[in-house]
Design a protein around this motif. Structure first.
Motif, PDB file in Angstrom:
ATOM      1  N   LEU A 179      -8.955  -0.707  -2.727  1.00  0.00           N
ATOM      2  CA  LEU A 179      -9.542  -1.960  -2.250  1.00  0.00           C
ATOM      3  C   LEU A 179      -8.632  -3.143  -2.573  1.00  0.00           C
ATOM      4  O   LEU A 179      -8.398  -4.021  -1.732  1.00  0.00           O
ATOM      5  N   GLY A 180      -8.092  -3.149  -3.798  1.00  0.00           N
ATOM      6  CA  GLY A 180      -7.171  -4.212  -4.179  1.00  0.00           C
ATOM      7  C   GLY A 180      -5.897  -4.183  -3.347  1.00  0.00           C
ATOM      8  O   GLY A 180      -5.382  -5.227  -2.925  1.00  0.00           O
ATOM      9  N   ALA A 181      -5.365  -2.966  -3.095  1.00  0.00           N
ATOM     10  CA  ALA A 181      -4.154  -2.839  -2.286  1.00  0.00           C
ATOM     11  C   ALA A 181      -4.392  -3.308  -0.857  1.00  0.00           C
ATOM     12  O   ALA A 181      -3.513  -3.927  -0.240  1.00  0.00           O
ATOM     13  N   THR A 182      -5.586  -3.046  -0.336  1.00  0.00           N
ATOM     14  CA  THR A 182      -5.904  -3.480   1.028  1.00  0.00           C
ATOM     15  C   THR A 182      -5.999  -4.995   1.112  1.00  0.00           C
ATOM     16  O   THR A 182      -5.551  -5.611   2.093  1.00  0.00           O
ATOM     17  N   ALA A 183      -6.562  -5.601   0.065  1.00  0.00           N
ATOM     18  CA  ALA A 183      -6.616  -7.076   0.031  1.00  0.00           C
ATOM     19  C   ALA A 183      -5.203  -7.661  -0.022  1.00  0.00           C
ATOM     20  O   ALA A 183      -4.899  -8.658   0.650  1.00  0.00           O
ATOM     21  N   LEU A 184      -4.321  -7.032  -0.798  1.00  0.00           N
ATOM     22  CA  LEU A 184      -2.938  -7.501  -0.873  1.00  0.00           C
ATOM     23  C   LEU A 184      -2.215  -7.285   0.457  1.00  0.00           C
ATOM     24  O   LEU A 184      -1.365  -8.092   0.850  1.00  0.00           O
ATOM     25  N   LEU A 185      -2.550  -6.200   1.154  1.00  0.00           N
ATOM     26  CA  LEU A 185      -1.955  -5.960   2.462  1.00  0.00           C
ATOM     27  C   LEU A 185      -2.336  -7.077   3.430  1.00  0.00           C
ATOM     28  O   LEU A 185      -1.484  -7.607   4.156  1.00  0.00           O
ATOM     29  N   ALA A 186      -3.621  -7.424   3.427  1.00  0.00           N
ATOM     30  CA  ALA A 186      -4.074  -8.508   4.305  1.00  0.00           C
ATOM     31  C   ALA A 186      -3.384  -9.822   3.942  1.00  0.00           C
ATOM     32  O   ALA A 186      -2.937 -10.574   4.830  1.00  0.00           O
ATOM     33  N   ALA A 187      -3.252 -10.080   2.631  1.00  0.00           N
ATOM     34  CA  ALA A 187      -2.587 -11.305   2.194  1.00  0.00           C
ATOM     35  C   ALA A 187      -1.111 -11.291   2.587  1.00  0.00           C
ATOM     36  O   ALA A 187      -0.542 -12.325   2.971  1.00  0.00           O
ATOM     37  N   SER A 188      -0.473 -10.107   2.484  1.00  0.00           N
ATOM     38  CA  SER A 188       0.954 -10.027   2.829  1.00  0.00           C
ATOM     39  C   SER A 188       1.178 -10.258   4.325  1.00  0.00           C
ATOM     40  O   SER A 188       2.148 -10.917   4.716  1.00  0.00           O
ATOM     41  N   LEU A 189       0.302  -9.709   5.151  1.00  0.00           N
ATOM     42  CA  LEU A 189       0.440  -9.928   6.591  1.00  0.00           C
ATOM     43  C   LEU A 189       0.241 -11.412   6.928  1.00  0.00           C
ATOM     44  O   LEU A 189       0.965 -11.975   7.779  1.00  0.00           O
ATOM     45  N   GLY A 232       6.813  -8.488   2.387  1.00  0.00           N
ATOM     46  CA  GLY A 232       7.293  -7.210   2.903  1.00  0.00           C
ATOM     47  C   GLY A 232       7.119  -6.093   1.874  1.00  0.00           C
ATOM     48  O   GLY A 232       6.733  -4.967   2.214  1.00  0.00           O
ATOM     49  N   MET A 233       7.400  -6.399   0.602  1.00  0.00           N
ATOM     50  CA  MET A 233       7.216  -5.413  -0.465  1.00  0.00           C
ATOM     51  C   MET A 233       5.736  -5.052  -0.620  1.00  0.00           C
ATOM     52  O   MET A 233       5.386  -3.871  -0.791  1.00  0.00           O
ATOM     53  N   LEU A 234       4.853  -6.043  -0.559  1.00  0.00           N
ATOM     54  CA  LEU A 234       3.417  -5.785  -0.718  1.00  0.00           C
ATOM     55  C   LEU A 234       2.874  -4.966   0.446  1.00  0.00           C
ATOM     56  O   LEU A 234       2.030  -4.083   0.253  1.00  0.00           O
ATOM     57  N   ALA A 235       3.354  -5.262   1.652  1.00  0.00           N
ATOM     58  CA  ALA A 235       2.912  -4.486   2.814  1.00  0.00           C
ATOM     59  C   ALA A 235       3.319  -3.024   2.667  1.00  0.00           C
ATOM     60  O   ALA A 235       2.569  -2.114   3.049  1.00  0.00           O
TER      61      ALA A 235
END
Length: 593
Positions: free
Chosen positions: A38-48, A70-73
């Motif tokens: 869940l945390g990784a998905t939130a970071l993915l959304a933030a990275s995009l 780019g690293m977070l995605a």
């Protein structure tokens, strides 16, 4: 320093810390994975969002933001795979004999959904920065993708350092797709291409007239590509590179030493009966795991052992093999997974009745496992009533087991004459004068005899009489006995024996079943050496077998939903007749009223 030094240091820290963090999160209990995801998905959304926001920002700050996003995605791709959320349709190891394009196809199946997710993410990253002046985030993602694909192909083709300790327990099946060898032909190509790209990126970063944005951005990319080259060299150079992320492994369960008991013996000697008693008498305070291997596509022994594992013992089935060739790698992987998952105090292993115990000991003596084995005992079960006939056909097999065992249990002593018992004892004594020979009925052995422990033995010598398992001969073409694993309900062959198995649908009539077992024991269906199975009878269950030419049935209490099934082992099996015979055992509803 600010122009090149800070981007290099930032790049190194993000690469090192993010890799270690993912390793650490993967080692936590699986109940935490959903929160990590869940945390990784939130970071993915933030990275995009960050990539879209910085796409037109050509300042140094924009370069830092784009690189970090780019690293977070990419981090989401790694976490989703290593936590098992986005992997592939195949979640089981590949057999040792599988090779070539078929093996490659199986490898693709283990991560197919992951690769598709990467392609989807790449499309989103490219779409968000399309025609924008700041492409640092997009190229960061692409460089990481290149690192991933190149390293993945290299470990599949073969490298010196596989770093298997970083694989979480739920992905241990991937070990069967890793190959250990000094180097492969792709490696120099991968390093050369990466080096050329790195040089071009360095030239862009240090080009005359390059602005601060270009210098920082291309320094990020060049450093990342150099790290990719370094990671590739870590795969082949004998350096403790894994120590860089040793802190990430601290979340893994502490591995403790454990005792191993191997219960070997020919078909029908009483191995499962003996182990059932061992489980019934086991100390619940000790964590016990049972690895059981049945010589058939369908396992029955696992169900019988689970019936007696009410004290919490875990029963792990390794079906369709004989622990000699194709199953050796599976057993090694399974033992490592068991150690990682259960942290057992004791591991009981029941190989099939045609297993090569020398090869099994070779697995236990692998460098990764041997230091963990606190004590090792090898028990060999012998059917006293059938020993003379069995020994006449398979002398080398019995001699090998007698040499390797430190306790030989002469079971079914009540069914043998005094002369037969004397012959069994003298034969074993001549082969292994130091072994303890214990007569038994129904697998009952005094607990005091089993309590003693011995240190793990040295690996069996390569010229062992039975196995002939020099590495040069360890393949299907030169094996000491025929060994095939064909699809279907039968035809697994070892020591000249084949197995046949089938599911039993519906209820079984006990009278018909017992009559069929009598006929099988009498030779009506070929040279059947062993039959074992479980069947439904109205609201109850039966377990049945033929061993030593004697049929038997008894009540059975499954701990969980078990499919009714039967396995027959022998030579010249009348498979069609067996199928018709067991089908005829199915009782009509009126017959059970």
């Amino acid at each position: 320093m600010a122009r090149y030094g800070f981007p290099i240091l930032f790049d190194l820290f993000v690469w090192w810390f993010s890799t270690g963090l993912i390793i650490y999160l993967d080692g936590l209990p699986r109940r935490t994975f959903r929160w990590s995801m869940l945390g990784a998905t939130a970071l993915l959304a933030a990275s995009l969002y960050g990539l879209a926001l910085s796409a037109d920002d050509t300042s140094v700050r924009g370069a830092y933001i784009a690189f970090t996003c780019g690293m977070l995605a990419w981090g989401w791709q790694e976490i989703s795979f290593y936590m098992g959320f986005v992997t592939g349709p195949r979640t089981e190891p590949c057999a040792e004999g599988c090779a070539g394009w078929r093996h490659f196809g199986h490898a693709i199946q283990t991560s197919l959904y992951h690769e598709l997710a990467i392609i989807a993410a790449a499309c989103m990253v490219v779409g968000l920065t399309w025609h924008a002046p700041n492409q640092i985030g997009t190229w960061t993602f692409m460089v990481l993708w290149w690192m991933h694909q190149s390293a993945k192909l290299n470990v599949f083709l073969g490298v010196r350092n596989l770093n298997e300790e970083f694989l979480p327990e739920h992905l241990t099946f991937l070990r069967s797709f890793l190959k250990k060898k000094p180097m492969n032909l792709l490696f120099p190509v991968s390093v050369t291409v990466s080096t050329v790209i790195a040089v071009l990126l360095v030239r862009q970063a240090m080009a005359p007239g390059a602005g601060a944005f270009q210098a920082a951005g291309f320094t990020f990319l060049a450093t990342l590509m150099i790290l990719a080259i370094l990671e590739h060299w870590f795969l082949v150079v004998p350096l403790p590179a894994a120590a860089l992320w040793s802190w990430g492994l601290r979340s893994r369960k502490a591995v403790q030493a454990f005792d191993v008991e191997i219960v070997a013996g020919f078909l029908g000697a009483g191995k499962t009966t003996f182990l059932r008693r061992r489980l019934a008498e086991a100390d619940p305070a000790q964590r016990t795991v049972v690895l059981v291997n049945d010589f058939s596509a369908m396992d029955v022994d696992g169900a019988l052992l689970r019936e007696r594992s009410a004290n919490g013992a875990e029963v792990v089935e390794l079906p369709n093999g004989c622990i000699c060739c194709s199953l050796r790698q599976d057993l090694g992987n399974q033992l490592k997974a068991v150690v990682a998952r259960f942290a057992p105090d004791r591991v009981l292993i029941e190989p099939s009745g045609v297993a090569d115990v020398a090869a099994l000991l070779g697995v236990i003596n692998q460098p990764e496992l041997r230091p963990l084995v606190r004590g090792l005992r090898v028990f060999a079960m012998i059917d006293a009533s059938a020993f003379l006939a069995d020994f006449a056909r398979l002398a080398q097999y019995f001699e090998a087991q007698a040499r390797l065992a430190d306790v030989l249990i002469v079971n079914k002593a009540d069914l043998a004459s005094a002369a037969e018992m004397a012959a069994v004892t003298e034969t074993i004594r001549a082969i292994n004068p130091d072994a303890r020979i214990i007569p038994a009925r129904f697998g009952v052995v005094p607990a005091a005899v089993l309590a003693a422990k011995t240190p793990p033995p040295e690996p069996a010598p390569a010229h062992h009489d039975h196995a002939h398992h020099e590495h040069a001969h360890h393949d299907h073409a030169h094996h000491d006995h025929d060994h095939h694993h064909d699809a279907g309900s039968g035809h697994e062959v070892a020591l000249g024996f084949a197995s046949w198995s089938t599911a039993l649908e519906g209820d079984c009539d006990p009278e018909r079943l017992l009559a069929l077992l009598d006929a099988i024991a009498g030779g009506a269906y070929g040279g059947v050496v062993r039959v074992k199975g479980i069947a439904r009878v109205g609201d109850g269950w039966l377990r049945f077998d033929v061993a030593g030419g004697r049929p038997a049935i008894a009540a059975f209490a499954p701990q969980r939903e078990e499919p009714a099934r039967v396995v027959a082992i022998g030579h010249g099996l009348d498979e069609a007749g067996l199928q018709l015979g067991f089908t005829a055992c199915h009782a009509t509803a009126s017959a059970l009223v």
